[in-house]
Design an enzyme around this catalytic site. Structure first.
Site, mmCIF file in Angstrom:
data_model
loop_
_atom_site.group_PDB
_atom_site.id
_atom_site.type_symbol
_atom_site.label_atom_id
_atom_site.label_comp_id
_atom_site.label_asym_id
_atom_site.label_seq_id
_atom_site.Cartn_x
_atom_site.Cartn_y
_atom_site.Cartn_z
ATOM 1 C CG ASP A 54 -21.719 -6.781 15.708
ATOM 2 O OD1 ASP A 54 -21.181 -7.686 16.391
ATOM 3 O OD2 ASP A 54 -22.555 -7.017 14.817
ATOM 4 C CD GLU A 55 -26.417 -4.852 15.204
ATOM 5 O OE1 GLU A 55 -27.309 -4.156 14.691
ATOM 6 O OE2 GLU A 55 -26.252 -6.041 14.917
ATOM 7 C CB VAL A 56 -23.068 -4.614 23.179
ATOM 8 C CG1 VAL A 56 -23.254 -5.279 24.542
ATOM 9 C CG2 VAL A 56 -21.840 -5.153 22.468
ATOM 10 C CG HIS A 111 -24.689 -10.258 17.018
ATOM 11 N ND1 HIS A 111 -25.753 -10.427 16.174
ATOM 12 C CD2 HIS A 111 -24.451 -8.921 17.057
ATOM 13 C CE1 HIS A 111 -26.139 -9.250 15.697
ATOM 14 N NE2 HIS A 111 -25.376 -8.307 16.220
#
Lengths: 541, 541
Positions: B339-341, B279
């Protein structure tokens, strides 16, 4: 187990990617028109437009509606300039966009040729003609907007205002463009429920403004329902005095006039709906005698049900009431509701049973039929064309082809709205589609797509049947909508419906439409409409 | 077939009744407090309050925060009066409501006893004490609000302002009441994403105001994401200069200070989130060297992925950057995202592969761990307590109990958030719950219920584990939310979360809460917050 969890988490990742895929940012277009014109040719030449000095030049007889429209659009054009847009891309992109353009000078004015005189016209009608031709040619003086009627001119002015786009420079621009445009369907509506929550007049006017930015032409005003009666009747003032939430939650006669005039100036018809025999509890606050008394174990239980169809007084009331309504609302159409008539209270009431026996009415559907025939007659005598929700048709009420049926249910297991559309048009009745355009149905993300995916002619049926599709309406029921969220909930979601009803079938790919809608939402913001973002991350200035 | 269709239509009717049942109007309460106090006893005696002359009387040392709060609440009390409310019932009901009340006179002022001096305090902290006691007794002069800290006083003033209700008469009223109140969880937050859409400072301040009306005490500011970088760094001004949408979509240092001060005055902490290593695409606009270069077939493809964890320069940048952030945002906590790597870009890059080989890093999760350890160390050296999204935990990053894990996923087939809560707290880590409080997940109708139905302690786990629940946060991701719909989308839906986090477990029945929330939404409207209707048809004035 660890592996299992892990691969499930991977599924989750994919799932999230998919979900956020629904919210993909879309790069807005520049100067694209919403809804998409039927025919548009653009050239690689452009004009600069100075909004300070730009004027319209009328080639027409005196026409008040036209003058008012010029004032409005000059203001809109000025607003386009106030905040010079910087869309979701850099100045470099902007330069690339402009690189292939050849500037042919300044467009100082637009000739507007209105072929038919319009000073006798006060309100638009179902039969209104909306064709227009807009030609921005390389010869400045030849640029012209022409139409037979004032309504066509209004649509053309809207298109012209949308073709103008601003850049970081000090001027607006417009590409040389030829547009021949007309609506696919004559009836392109937005229904607003003002009973569940009262929507202040100012918000209704803003809604009408936004409708005109989307070439919607019918404001279907669901005025009354169980919850409140905000229409201030001249003949029966107690209806709102006792049936409105409070005395401030009332549309006075002057409010109604304001709304109708404001709408007319924008080429928008106002169709009033007074929904009976169900959804009418609020009428009973002032006139309980209109409603059916509900019984439990043979005695009245203090509750009321639908309009009592057995009393002569009911019909003389409605004759008087609709006589007033017919005058107040000039449109030829009148919406009589007739949805969701629940028979439980009728069933409980001994007088109703007695009446049915005496009149050989064998079922509650027949009783509903009896009532609706009487109401249809009243409307017929007032030379109004009635619209009814589909329930009347599916409940086997006898309807003639002068009655329009509005389809709102979409129960897939019985074939959804398409099956209903087939049946109603097979019976020779005109229809309006709303089933796939309920704005109160929410989904996460930018959910205009589902409205855009609904094709009004996609039901099985022959050409004769298809010709009976008058158009449709997006519906904004207001159980959980009030003045604070109506604007952002309606716009730009209803814009998707507007394009389905104006533009050619498959006028645009979904992905291109997303980019055009991004521009259109920003454009509405700039004009003061609190439209929410349609697609995903991004910004307007 | 006809019968079949008919009974299916009947099913549809029932279905509709059920659906509209979700939107049942709720009669608002009068002078009920949201979130519900821990202990409240009300008496059948009431005071009249004249908002024109009412004052607070401080029994405390000089305290600027207290003076400011008095000013604010006197204004709020005045606003309660401006439009005398006429709720969803008639004057008759109102009289009945009042019939059993005994009026004991006028309440001219409220004594406010602040036990600890507060002039040295500038911002609230995680450890802030929020207890207060409010006693409106039959002896006017004995009526008192007392608390050890300014934060308790702020909560008590909010409660006091909510106990006041207006009627058609010319005065406000307040029932004699004893309240002993304190929050169930210390961390009660609202997360707002200002990267997907920029939220203007004014809207953030309104959001903070509304948070204080709901006793929420943490503004979690998700400042940056892939889409834009609106934080104007002093050390690295190019980050926003090139990473923000435009120069007007930036929070200057002065904006940030304004927001932190405004929040502090309302007892609200501001926790900044700078989400990495995923992100973070917008960081690369100014500093592409921070990001991983993605490759296709062994050559760079022009795209960028997560932060490049292999370069020393990455970490010296973050040391400098977070050094600034630590100073600008005084809260002890700092949200580091994580988050969400997604490993795809890392996988494509040969330098990353080489680095992993050299450092014996065998998987991309280990690489993620490597990066996050470095970032955690930086935050540790700045004496900040880190918060991470749950992904770091589930991706087996080594975390110590000084790291708080924010749970946001709720994948039912692997046990949902409750399974995660069990696992994280079993590992001894404090948690924040958000999984059931994502405000971007929409349902038709008044969907505050689903937020209200989520009980933070309902996961399996022992008392020690439950003690690790610091609280939770409602999250407003802004893919399709901007300044035009954020207020009505957040309020009163986040109010449901606020009550779950402040009040006792099962503090209220669902149906009573609906009535109290109806009043609370109207109260927020009156104070200028554009809350949408929570339940069904109705109105406020």
């Amino acid at each position: 187990m660890f592996l299992l969890v892990n691969s499930l988490l991977f599924v989750l990742y994919l799932d999230l990617t998919f979900v956020s895929g629904l919210n993909l940012p879309a790069r807005p277009t520049k100067g694209e028109v919403w809804p998409k014109p039927q025919l548009q040719v653009s050239y690689q030449k452009s004009y600069l437009v100075n909004p300070q000095t730009f004027t319209f030049h009328a080639v027409a007889e005196n026409c008040k509606l036209l003058e008012r429209a010029f004032d409005r659009y000059l203001e809109i054009i000025n607003k386009s300039m106030i905040s010079s847009e910087t869309y979701g891309y850099s100045e470099q992109d902007d330069d690339m966009y402009e690189a292939n353009k050849e500037f042919v000078g300044y467009l100082d004015s637009l000739n507007v040729l209105l072929m038919e005189p319009c000073n006798h016209i006060t309100v638009p009608a179902h039969t209104m003609e909306e064709h227009y031709i807009l030609n921005i040619t390389t010869e400045t003086s030849n640029s012209i907007l022409s139409a037979s009627t004032i309504w066509g001119i209004l649509r053309g002015l809207e298109t012209f205002s949308q073709l103008l786009y601003s850049t970081d420079r000090e001027m607006l621009k417009i590409n040389c463009t030829t547009i021949v445009d007309y609506p696919r369907f004559p009836h392109r509506g937005l229904m607003v429920d003002t009973s569940r929550h009262f929507i202040p007049v100012g918000k209704i006017l803003k809604t009408l403004d936004a409708m005109s930015y989307n070439k919607l032409n019918v404001f279907h005003w669901h005025l009354t329902d169980d919850d409140s009666f905000p229409y201030q009747s001249t003949k029966y003032p107690n209806l709102s005095k006792m049936g409105a939430y409070t005395k401030s939650h009332v549309y006075s006669q002057s409010d109604v006039k304001t709304i109708i005039r404001f709408a007319a100036e924008r080429g928008i018809r106002v169709i009033a709906e007074f929904d009976t025999p169900g959804h009418s509890i609020s009428w009973g606050k002032a006139m309980p005698e209109l409603l059916t008394t509900c019984y439990t174990n043979g005695v009245p239980n203090g509750r009321y049900g639908p309009i009592d169809p057995t009393k002569n007084s009911t019909y003389s009331f409605f004759e008087n009431f609709f006589d007033e309504v017919a005058e107040v609302f000039p449109d030829q159409y009148l919406h009589l509701g007739a949805d969701e008539v629940l028979p439980f209270c009728w069933k409980s009431n001994p007088n109703i049973k007695k009446f049915m026996k005496e009149h050989n009415i064998e079922s509650y559907k027949e009783l509903e039929n009896y009532y609706i025939q009487k109401i249809l007659n009243i409307s017929h005598n007032l030379t109004k064309k009635p619209i009814l929700w589909e329930d009347a048709f599916t409940n086997s009420v006898n309807l003639t082809s002068s009655t329009t049926v509005q389809i709102w249910k979409d129960l897939k297991i019985i074939g959804g709205w398409k099956r209903t559309a087939d049946k109603v048009t097979k019976a020779g009745l005109p229809i309006l589609l709303s089933a796939c355009w309920y704005l109160d149905r929410l989904e996460s993300g930018g959910d205009w797509r589902k409205f855009y995916n609904c094709e009004p002619l996609s039901f099985i049926g022959n050409d004769q049947q298809k010709a009976l599709v008058l158009g449709g309406e997006a519906c904004m029921w207001t159980e959980v909508v009030n003045q604070y969220n109506i604007e952002s909930r309606v716009w730009p979601r209803a814009s998707a419906v507007a394009e389905k009803l104006w533009s050619a079938e498959n006028a645009d790919t979904y992905w291109n439409a997303a980019k055009r809608l991004e521009e259109h939402a920003c454009r509405m913001n700039k004009r003061g409409i609190e439209a929410q973002p349609p697609n995903g991350a991004g910004f307007c200035i």
